[in-house]
Every structure is written in structure tokens, then in C-alpha cells.
Design a protein around this motif. Sequence first.
Motif, PDB file in Angstrom:
ATOM      1  N   ALA B 110       0.859  -1.192   0.000  1.00  0.00           N
ATOM      2  CA  ALA B 110       0.000   0.000   0.000  1.00  0.00           C
ATOM      3  C   ALA B 110       0.890   1.235   0.000  1.00  0.00           C
ATOM      4  CB  ALA B 110      -0.904   0.003   1.225  1.00  0.00           C
ATOM      5  N   GLY B 115      -4.784   2.969   0.136  1.00  0.00           N
ATOM      6  CA  GLY B 115      -4.207   1.646  -0.069  1.00  0.00           C
ATOM      7  C   GLY B 115      -4.132   0.860   1.226  1.00  0.00           C
ATOM      8  N   GLN B 118      -7.437  -0.558   1.999  1.00  0.00           N
ATOM      9  CA  GLN B 118      -7.725  -1.712   1.143  1.00  0.00           C
ATOM     10  C   GLN B 118      -6.991  -2.960   1.627  1.00  0.00           C
ATOM     11  OE1 GLN B 118      -7.240  -0.668  -2.989  1.00  0.00           O
ATOM     12  NE2 GLN B 118      -6.981  -2.814  -3.570  1.00  0.00           N
ATOM     13  N   GLU B 119      -5.733  -2.813   2.004  1.00  0.00           N
ATOM     14  CA  GLU B 119      -4.965  -3.988   2.428  1.00  0.00           C
ATOM     15  C   GLU B 119      -5.409  -4.483   3.806  1.00  0.00           C
ATOM     16  OE1 GLU B 119      -3.521  -5.568   0.162  1.00  0.00           O
ATOM     17  OE2 GLU B 119      -3.821  -3.853  -1.173  1.00  0.00           O
ATOM     18  N   SER B 265       1.955  -4.491  -6.127  1.00  0.00           N
ATOM     19  CA  SER B 265       1.607  -3.140  -5.733  1.00  0.00           C
ATOM     20  C   SER B 265       0.454  -2.653  -6.588  1.00  0.00           C
ATOM     21  CB  SER B 265       2.816  -2.213  -5.920  1.00  0.00           C
ATOM     22  OG  SER B 265       2.391  -0.877  -6.078  1.00  0.00           O
ATOM     23  N   SER B 266      -0.668  -2.351  -5.942  1.00  0.00           N
ATOM     24  CA  SER B 266      -1.794  -1.815  -6.703  1.00  0.00           C
ATOM     25  C   SER B 266      -1.483  -0.394  -7.155  1.00  0.00           C
ATOM     26  CB  SER B 266      -3.068  -1.803  -5.870  1.00  0.00           C
ATOM     27  OG  SER B 266      -3.384  -3.095  -5.452  1.00  0.00           O
ATOM     28  N   GLY B 267      -0.794   0.366  -6.305  1.00  0.00           N
ATOM     29  CA  GLY B 267      -0.495   1.755  -6.639  1.00  0.00           C
ATOM     30  C   GLY B 267       0.376   1.856  -7.876  1.00  0.00           C
TER      31      GLY B 267
END
Lengths: 89, 403, 729, 127
Positions: B110, B115, B118-119, B265-267
Motif C-alpha cells: 500500500a 491503499g 484496502q490492504e 503493488s496496486s499503486g
Amino acid sequence: MTVRRLRIQCPHCGVRAIEEFLHGEIPTIPERVVDPDARDLDRAFMHTNAEGLVTERWFHAMGCRRWLTLTRDTRTNDIPERTTSYPPS
Amino acid sequence: MNEFVERLVDLRWPDHVRPSYDVVIIGGGGHGLATAYYLATRHGITNVAVIEKGYIGSGNSGRNTTIIRANYGIPEAVRFYQHSLEMYGQLEQETGRDLMHATKGLLWIAHSEAGVRQERARAEINTAFGSRTEYVDVKTISEICPQLDMTGQGVWPIYGASYHPAGASARHDRVVWAYAEGAMRLGVHVHQRTTVTGFLRDGDRVTGVQTTAGPIGGGLVVSAVGGHVTTLASMVGLRLPIRTHQLQAFVTNRYAQAFGPIVASSGLGVYVSQTAKGEMLVGAEVDRAPAYAYDSGHSFLRSCAFRSIALLPFLRDLRVLRQWTGVCDMSTDYSPVMGFTGVPNLLVTTGWGTWGFKAIPAGGEQMAALIATGRTPPLIAPFALERFANDRTMADRGSAGTH
Amino acid sequence: MANGSLLTHLLRGEKYPAGGGCLCLAGDCPHCLATVDGIAYVRTCQTPYHEGVSVEPHPESGRLPPPVSLGDRAPVPARSIHCDVVVIGQGPAGRGAADEARDAGQHVVTLESRLGQDAIGIYPGPLVVARTNSGMWHLYPREGIVVATGASEIQPVVPGNDLRGLVTARAAAELTSTGIDLGRVIAVGTPPADVVATTVAGELVRFEPRSGDPRRVGAVVMRDAKGQEQRHECDTVSLGLGLTPRDALLRMARGTNIRGVGDVLLAPDLPPCPSTGVVCPCAGVTVDDLRSVHGRGFRELDLVKRATLAGTGPCQGAVCVPHIRSFLGAQGSDPPASFTARPVTRQLTLGEAAAGAHHAATPRTALDSQHRALGAQMERLGGWWRPWHYGDVDAEYTAVRNGASICDVSTLGKMQISGPDAVALLEHLYPVPIASLAPGRSRYVLLLDERGYVVDDGMVSRDSETRFTLTFTSGGARFAEAWVRDWAESLDCDVRIMNQTMSLGAINVTGPRARDLLALAGVDSPPAFLHHAVATVAGVSARIFRLSFTGEMSFELHHAADDSTDLWQRLLDLGAGLGVRPHGLEALMKLRLEMGHIIVGQDTDFDSTPRRLNHEWAVRLDKPSFVGRAAVVRTNKVSLDRQLCMLEAEGEAPAEGATIWAGDDYAGYVTSSGWSPALGRSVMLGWLRVQPGINAGSAGLPTMVTIDGRPAHRVTTRSFDPEGLRARA
Amino acid sequence: MRALERMLFTRVVATPAAIDRAVWPTGALVLRIAQDEVLAAGTVDLGAVPDQHAIVEPETAFCGAWVDHKSGIQFLEHACDWELPAERPAFAQGAVAGIPVKVWFEAERILFLVPVPFVIDFAERWS
């Protein structure tokens, strides 16, 4: 070259990388309404997902910020230049 | 001589095509072969054909990033993928084959307060449904993966992560071969280089398939094809909530094992792991416009290389070896579609998008149970096609646009 | 290469970077790989020599440690070059093609790997990407691409093919021409040009090491026509075993305007079926391995590759493919010419691959430096840099509830619509009546997609009969313009659309004393609730929208972005006596949560219908048509499965994302959570599943639930200011 | 590059025909950013645009910097993947160093117009 892949000729701005654009929906061809619910469901969730030529809309987010319409071959990502058109108005 | 040469599997191909089979499975990838394997091993149904237009595992089963995880975002998905993850853990023992299965742990990074939320949420829902995931702070992250640049080059600082210790990988081809071998040993026919060109029909009912090797009758026909599923379904007038998108990845040359976990990593929109060979494997989200092309793009390579260096600076001096592309069947709600289709005798397992590899054991087992009993097992009932008509879509934030 | 290649430099000093193996000097084989200046897997034959270069051989295992100490390396520059024709390869055929194109008046760019210009791939575009010693070139040819990459030489597959002193025929010629003495040369197959060599006939059997130097070739053994082995002592073996086209680029770019010239078009020579030895030096695959997997049912080229990993190393099959084809041919199959061609054809570092890339830039509002100067913790939220807090969330919250506060809401999507069809367009876009909205009034709107799912929310304000101002959420603004324009075109509406998201700043003045602050700023009669008006605020021309997200009386001041810093500072100065201070998003989250206001994206899911969000009041199904109407009608016929609810619990706030339990059954999860100072307990928004028969309250939703092991209860009416009196004050 | 400074424009959205017929201030920089949209330096009178539904608004959301032609081109060759216009003067817009930028090319100099929210990032990427 008359065929581009992943580069779009914006009629206002010129040829740009596909990353400058947002992909719009592939317009569904209006069908005769027999059962409105079923048709709506189909439009909402089901896809023709054509393997071949599709007419679709792209929004030039990094440039003129307008939609354009083009034809693309989903098997190759070929975009014949002559198929790109700008919205009327 | 290398340690990666396959020395155990023995594939015994059929020398003829029968005029008909009890079950015809279209698609010799992981899902199709696992379904055949479980039909044979769990239900004694061996008069089965798997029809593959290329060679086995030539589609997405051989083009994925081999990640096995169960850290999804909705209970139904967590349960299903956790079951699959546990089956993977037993698969080497069951098949007696070396699948190079390795538990590595998966960090999902995150880079913002959003983030982090979300995690944390991922850890909560995973824990509630039996899949171990915990939220970890930056100190723990550094311990798990010391190569991470915690500042994200000053642009994407790391705030925290969810850690899924059971995250694993296995060699994709070997999974395919183990299922193919096991199924064929019990009498299943796998026909490579055979393309389905149409369906045999009796009224609405599907009675088999037309192929480049002639007509093949089938009591039941199961579609287990990947990206081309809508084209196949359209042959019986069936429309599916599927769009086909390209998914790309690349690997570097091999380096010594020094990188333990899988990092996502979503970001930054990338995920990185190391193969058993030592190659660093980097993947990202699917390309946005639907496409069936297998071309690898340069902007993908450039952007993905750039973003992965921000996460793991040592990658900068590694050399790119090879890029590849798969075409993925993405469903409208990003969850799989398994079961009956409304067309009598035609079943489907699709919508595997970018997460099909990890689902192979459970998907195959559950489809086999459905085929054998005619009843949908509870584990996959939520993923039935009729969920779209019933307003019960399986929107899963834990799966969208990821591996 | 001006100073000669690094490899020739090394060979002069009798150094073999990869230990041994047949050198090709053409970038095809893996036998010259080394770690050069800290970069592993570098082909020394394609790298110019320079003073002070550091070369480390690769360890025998072929597994290198990844670099740990990065040192300084400048970012690799990338350059875009638009031209008519790109010619890849500057051998005779490539030079001819380039001259021809130049004579035709075309702008030609040539690439030659011996000059350090490696074409790494032909990509869709068409785009030719080249790694050069001065950075990456991205070449965009308008007319065509000529591939003149020639052919590579077939390598020997017999025992001893990893010895030193083996070279291809072309390499033998080149080394000799650079003055390297190869000693006694035995030529197998096509002899090297201009090299004194003894050509031997027959079938290649093996290479034997030299006595006293087991790593170096001492003799080559051939089998003659009578089946007798003949041993030939030598210092060097030159191998002219045939050519295989170097056509990966050509195959990679199928379909575009691309052609090959010269040897790249050759039909590949097929070497004799190998009987023993290493086939794939990169992965260490032997002929025995091929036999073994073939016997186990791996009979296709690609399956053999996958079962042995032959062809997956640094040379990507250049060495092994001819031999595997020959092997499979001997077993009776008809193998394809090669594996699928995939980039990259020449390797480059990730740092090189990344050249010219940038992170997605996160926009900043005009007040960004003000926030930072005030010590704000800045966060990426909704796609913008935004102040999360200014150090004291409680004080920020209190300023809003008890006094007055300002908040930078410049990130809101802002748009003007004008034209004869403006009403018709908006009636179609929004699920609430628009025609009845009077000029000067505003209305809250949901944005639905055609699936009936809520994708955004915002306000519609009417300025005149034919003109409207629309707002969208910060996160939704990115797509709002595309969405509005798409529908305007699809419906053929005569409207003008101006997106002003980045043009206008917006400051929200909120709190029970907001009106007092505006009065200090010179606004005596601000608009009433859900009205808007133009006014001068502290000397700045602004449009004031009266609405409320915090639950308090709120005035949103939209103004030219250029005026943002003036307006912000003046409001702070004027409001000093009122205790005005800015609040960040963390306080705002709590303020709106007490009111039960949702945030699209945080509290909603992909499939959130208005009914699931408990927002049916914002949808008027008596309107004949609007986007998503048919889907809402359809889904309303199905029983409700879950709903977003307000929850309250004693004690500290559970984590967002916490699971909610009804007895032993999963009931849902918390989407927003915070301690409410106004109520003295925690408030939450969360999804609750309909639980038939279990602790069921109204509509099958549980009333009492457990979160984090603590009891919580669902509330149907919010506890704080249920009448909404404060906002309307 | 020289510091990017706020520039005052008038932004006009009107029918393409009205934009074609509009009377712009003499000598003013007029950038046609879309068929139906113009960015004109300085102030434009609503009456100058023959479309009663035109939207005419002051636009302060751009920062601009003039740079000499050579260094401008040098930067663009490294920062954008699209083909630069050959004629002068010319207007172009698109991604430059990953940021949506508008560029006005004159014979001797080049104007870069960058949306204010991206000015900091753009300046970093220029250097």
C-alpha cells in the motif's frame, strides 16, 4: 503506412500513442426490442467480443478531449487510417 | 544436463479418435485437463476426450505468471481460492510429479492511506474465511523483502502491506502435464492439434462437436477454452459476459535465488516474483482495449520496467530476456463463470481472466463434481452464469486487474 | 567497432569470458557473455572496448547474484525519431536497401549492431526500438521497415563443444583480419575466407581437449566416408556448418509494412541430427535430454522446449533450434521453423527498457503549497494530492461542528453545459427531474451506468433556461467529461460542454458560523440551501453553491484557479477571530460519516444499485428514460441481497474493512468507520447481507451484529441531526 | 527552462462554425484545442463569437514558458513520442513527458502551456 497498431490518428491532434486515449465501449448495434428486460440484460453484461473488426470509440484524454470513432481488428490491433472519424457537430 | 528437464511425466497419447465420448472437453489447458483428471480419478468417468487446437498448455496455462494465492476480497472467492491453494499444496504428493511448488509469501504493498485501508480490509476478509493474510507495517515489510525501496524513489512511499504467507508458485507447464498424464493414464483421450469448428446439435441440445478430425459425439460438452470462448459460444448462439484482453509479462535473465516473496503493488500496478530458474518475472494489469493479438507492446515493457524499478531498484541493472502476451477471458464482474449455460448439455468454465492458474485444481475438481452429479457444488454455485440475470454478480475488488 | 570489440580485446589476452564454446562474434551465441561494468549477460562481441572496462566471467552455474550495490548510473535517455524507413542491419543487403530508399528521397535511419545499435524489437506502432550506446532510440517509420539482419551460423553439437578454440567460419575470418593468430586451423565444412586452414571432410564426431589444457581444443575427430574416425590436431577449429536466418524481427512484425533483404530470407540449413553432446548451452540441455523427453511424449518443438527449457536462455534458441528441428525431423515429425518470435531480440537492462518513462503525474490544486506550508500531510486521494490532515484532526473536526472552517475542494469535477438541448441531455443523464429545476437551484444527483450501478455522484445547478453547472466527485471527474460527451454525441444533442475541473478552484466554507465568515468577506446575503449565486467574496469573484457534505451549513466557492491562494489566505485572515482553520480529508471523512453521506468508491462497490445503497430516493422511476433506468427496474424485481447501512457501536471505531457477523454468519463488512465526538460512540457505514430467519430485522437485515468481537447495531435513522437542520440553518 | 508563469486566456466553446467565423483580437495567440473549442490569449468579448449558446470563460489554469526553438525541440525529441509539426507557426497538443501539454511553435521560439496542477511535475521532468 495506412495501417497502424496501437497508435491512433486523432483527426484534430494527429497520430498519438494509444496511451493518450481512453477506450470507450464498443457500440452495440440497436436490436429490435422483443423483451426489454432480456435485451437490457444482454446489453449490460453480455459481449459479442468480436474476433475481427470492431467499431469503437476512443477519447483523446491527453489532447483535444473529444471522442473519435475508429475501426480496429481485435486479432491484430490494426487500425486502418481511413476508418477514423471525428464526431460531427 | 539441467535440473529443469522433465524426467517423470510420461504422456501416452491416444492413437485414434472415438466416434463419441461421455464427456467432451474443449480446451487442453489447465482447467480442461484438471476437469478430465478429476472426472477420471474422483468419479470413475474415463470415456472423456479433451480437444486441444494447439499443444497442451499452449494458451494461458503456459503464459501466466504462475502465482497461487487466495487473498481475494469476497467470501465466496476467498473460500474457493483457499481450497484451490490447499489442493495445490497436495498436488505433488497426489500426482507423484515434481511441480516445483514453492510457498513464498505474497506482499501486497500500500502506498497511500486509501491503499492501507484496502490492504487492511483484505486481511480482515481473508482471515474471516480461513485464508491467512495479515496487515504488516514497514518494518516487517523490510524484513520480508529487504530489496524494497521503502521510499518508492520518493514518489511511491510504502505505507504498509498485506502479507499472505501461503502465497506460492508452481511451474505452470508441469501442472498441465501432471493432469494430462494422470487423466490419460486412466483412459482419457487428449487430442492435440484438433480444432473445434462447430457443435453437433439435436434441436437445442448439444450432442457433440465438429472438429478438424471429424465429428465427435459427446454426452456432455464442456468449454474450457480461454480467450476465444465467446467465439466458440457464438457457434451455438450463446452470449457470455466475457471480453478478451491481452495480458503481458516479461522475464529477465536468471539470477541466483535471492528474492523470496512475491511482491505486488496496486499503486504501481506491477507484481514481481522470481522463477525457480532464477529469472525475475514482472507482470502488470491487462491492456484496456479488448484484443486477441499476441503482440507484445513496447509501452508495456517500458512502463512496467520503470514502475518495477521504483519498487525494487536492483532490477535496474538486470537484463530483459523475453516478453510475452496471453489473451484472457475477463468477465464483466471480474469473477469466474462456471457451470450450466442454458444450452442443454453445454457447460462452461470461463472468466478466468488473469487469475486462472491458481484456480486450476479447485476449478477442475468442482467442474468434475458438477458433471458427474449433475448438481452444482456449493463452492462454485455463486459463480454460475445466471448470476447476471439474478442480479447476484460477484464484484471482487480483490481480483480486479491483478494477477 | 572503433577500438575493436571487447571480446577481441579479451581474446588477445587469451581470456574466454564464458569459459569456452564456439564463438560466433555476431551476437548469436552465449559463449562471450560476461558481466561488464556491473551489468551481467553482456555480449562482449557486441560491446566496444574502452579503457578501464571491468569484465567478470559468469560463474559456472550460470546463476548470478542480482546487483546489490547500484552505484551511480545516469538515467538512460530516450529519443523519438520519426522517419520514412528504418533499415536494420548494415551488411551489403542492408546498405543496398538504405541507398535505394535514400535515392527515392526517403528519410532513412539505419541500425547496425556492430556500431552498438541493437534493434531489440519491432513493436506494434510500427515502432522499432533500438538500444544504443547513447541511449534508447524509438523509431517510428512512416513508410516501412527493412530487416537485413542476415543469418547466423550453425553451432556444433558434439562432445567437446564447450572447449576453447572453437570458432565459426566467419568468426575465424574476422579474428584473423584483426590480427589474432589462430595457430593451426582445421576447417570443418565451409572454410573461413582468407584464413590459412586445413579443410577436413566427413562427419563431425567430437572435439578433444589438448593435453595439458583440458579446457582448450587439441584435436577434432571426424568420421570419414568409410566410417573410420580421423583425428586432426589443431589449435583452432573453424566451423562452417551452415546458416540459419536471423529472422526473429521479421517474424515478430508480421503484417506491417516490413520486408527482409539478403540472408535473412534464406531457407534455414538443417544440420545433421545430433547424436550426443550439449544442444542448448544456455540451459545445459543435451541430446540425451531431447531423447528422454521425446520418449515421454513431448513431441512438438514447443513442448520439447518447455520440457527441457532449451531455447529459453540468453540466446533464445539461436544455437539450439536448428538442432532440435533436425532431431525432431529424424523422429518423423515436421517441426515449425522456430519458436514464436518474441521481443526482445537483443537484451537490454530494465533501466534501458524504462528510458523515457514517467510515473503518472498526480495533479495538485492551486493551494498545494498553502497546504504544505501549513504542515499538512498530503495524500493521493481521488487521483489528486490532497491534505489528509493539518496535524490536529480533532481541532479540525471541532472547527467545522462548532465554528467555521475551510476546505480545499478544488478537486471536484466541474463542468458547464449550455445549449438548446441541455435539459434534454441532463434529463437523460440523471435519474432525477431536471426540467423542473429552477434557475438558481441545485440538486443532488447519482450517476448510474447502464447496468444500473452507481458510478459517481454530484450536483446539478441550473444557471438559466439553457445553461447548467455540473459537479462530480474528485475521483469521478476523470471520466465525467468523457461520459457526458459520449451521451451528448450518442443522443445528438445540440449542447456546448466546457470541463472546468482544472480551471476553477473551489473552497468549502462550512460550520455553524460559515455565514458569519462570509459576511466578514463581504457577502451579506448568501444563497439559501440548495441555491447558488454569483458574488464577490473577499475581493474574489466567485460562484457560491449552498449545499452540505459535512452536515453543517456550507458554501462552496468556485472561483478562477488563479485567485485560489488570495481567497484562501483572506478567508483565514478574516476568520481569525472566529477561530477559522482549514480541515483535511480525515476530518471530513468523520464529519460526513456522522451524516451517513456515502463516498462513491469507498462505500460503494462495482455493483451498487441505488437500492443497495439505500438511495432509492435519488432515483425517480416515473421519469420515462434515463441512463440505467431499465436496469434499475429489472433489478428491483429481484429480492434484495444486501444493503449499505449505518451502524453504531460503543467504544473505539473498528477498522475499515472489518467483517460484520450476525451470530456465526458472515453479514458483511465495514466500508467507513470513525469515532463520533458528537455522539460519543463509533459510527460506521457497512454492507449487510440479508439474513433470512437469523436475527432478522426489517427487510431481512440484521439489527444486532458483531464487529471486532463487539456488539454493534444497525440504525435506520442517523443519530446526529436526523432532520438535517444544521445544513439548512 | 524559464519558470512557467500563469497566463491569462479566454476559453471559448461554441459550434465549430461559430469558432470559424469568430473575430479574435488582432495579433492574439489563438489556439484551436478542439473543433469546437479555442484558447485565446487575453480577453474575448462574448459578442465576438456568433453562437448564442457559446460558453466564454476566463481561463487561468495554464502556465506557460517561451523557450528558444533549439532547446525546445531538443527537449521534445526526448520527451514525446509523437511527430512534431514541420510548418511554422503550428499548434500541437498531447503527452509530453507523460503530462498533457499544449505547444505553440513559432520560427524562433516555442511556447509550452502546462495545466497548473502539473506544473511542478513538468518542471522536474524538464530538468
